[in-house]
Scaffold this motif. Structure first.
Motif, PDB file in Angstrom:
ATOM      1  N   GLU A 127       0.861  -1.193   0.000  1.00 36.50           N
ATOM      2  CA  GLU A 127       0.000   0.000   0.000  1.00 36.50           C
ATOM      3  C   GLU A 127       0.896   1.241   0.000  1.00 36.50           C
ATOM      4  O   GLU A 127       1.843   1.342   0.762  1.00 36.50           O
ATOM      5  N   SER A 128       0.578   2.187  -0.860  1.00 36.55           N
ATOM      6  CA  SER A 128       1.351   3.419  -0.956  1.00 36.55           C
ATOM      7  C   SER A 128       0.876   4.421   0.082  1.00 36.55           C
ATOM      8  O   SER A 128      -0.318   4.525   0.366  1.00 36.55           O
ATOM      9  N   LEU A 129       1.804   5.168   0.633  1.00 33.42           N
ATOM     10  CA  LEU A 129       1.463   6.234   1.571  1.00 33.42           C
ATOM     11  C   LEU A 129       1.128   7.529   0.840  1.00 33.42           C
ATOM     12  O   LEU A 129       0.670   8.484   1.450  1.00 33.42           O
ATOM     13  N   ARG A 168       1.329   9.433  -6.850  1.00 36.20           N
ATOM     14  CA  ARG A 168       2.020   8.137  -6.836  1.00 36.20           C
ATOM     15  C   ARG A 168       2.959   7.976  -8.023  1.00 36.20           C
ATOM     16  O   ARG A 168       4.060   7.450  -7.872  1.00 36.20           O
TER      17      ARG A 168
END
Length: 62
Positions: free
Chosen positions: A4-6, A12
């Motif tokens: 999961e990207s922050l 992104r």
């Protein structure tokens, strides 16, 4: 499974591009034997053992 990207979805792509540029710069830096020797000396003084270089292709096959 992708982590999961922050980052919010809008940035992104920019974050991935920046990460790629940083990785390329680091790879290019360590192509120079002088820079590798400096890093090895620092690593030995910090951790008390020699650094073991592992190529990306060796890591992927493990």
């Amino acid at each position: 499974m992708e982590k999961e990207s922050l980052f919010v979805p809008e940035v992104r792509g920019q974050a991935k591009a920046l990460a790629l540029l940083i990785a390329q710069n680091v790879r290019e830096y360590f192509k120079c034997e002088k820079h590798r020797k400096e890093f090895e000396a620092w690593y030995l003084s910090k951790y008390g053992k020699p650094y073991q270089w592992v190529s990306v292709s060796q890591k992927k096959s493990k």
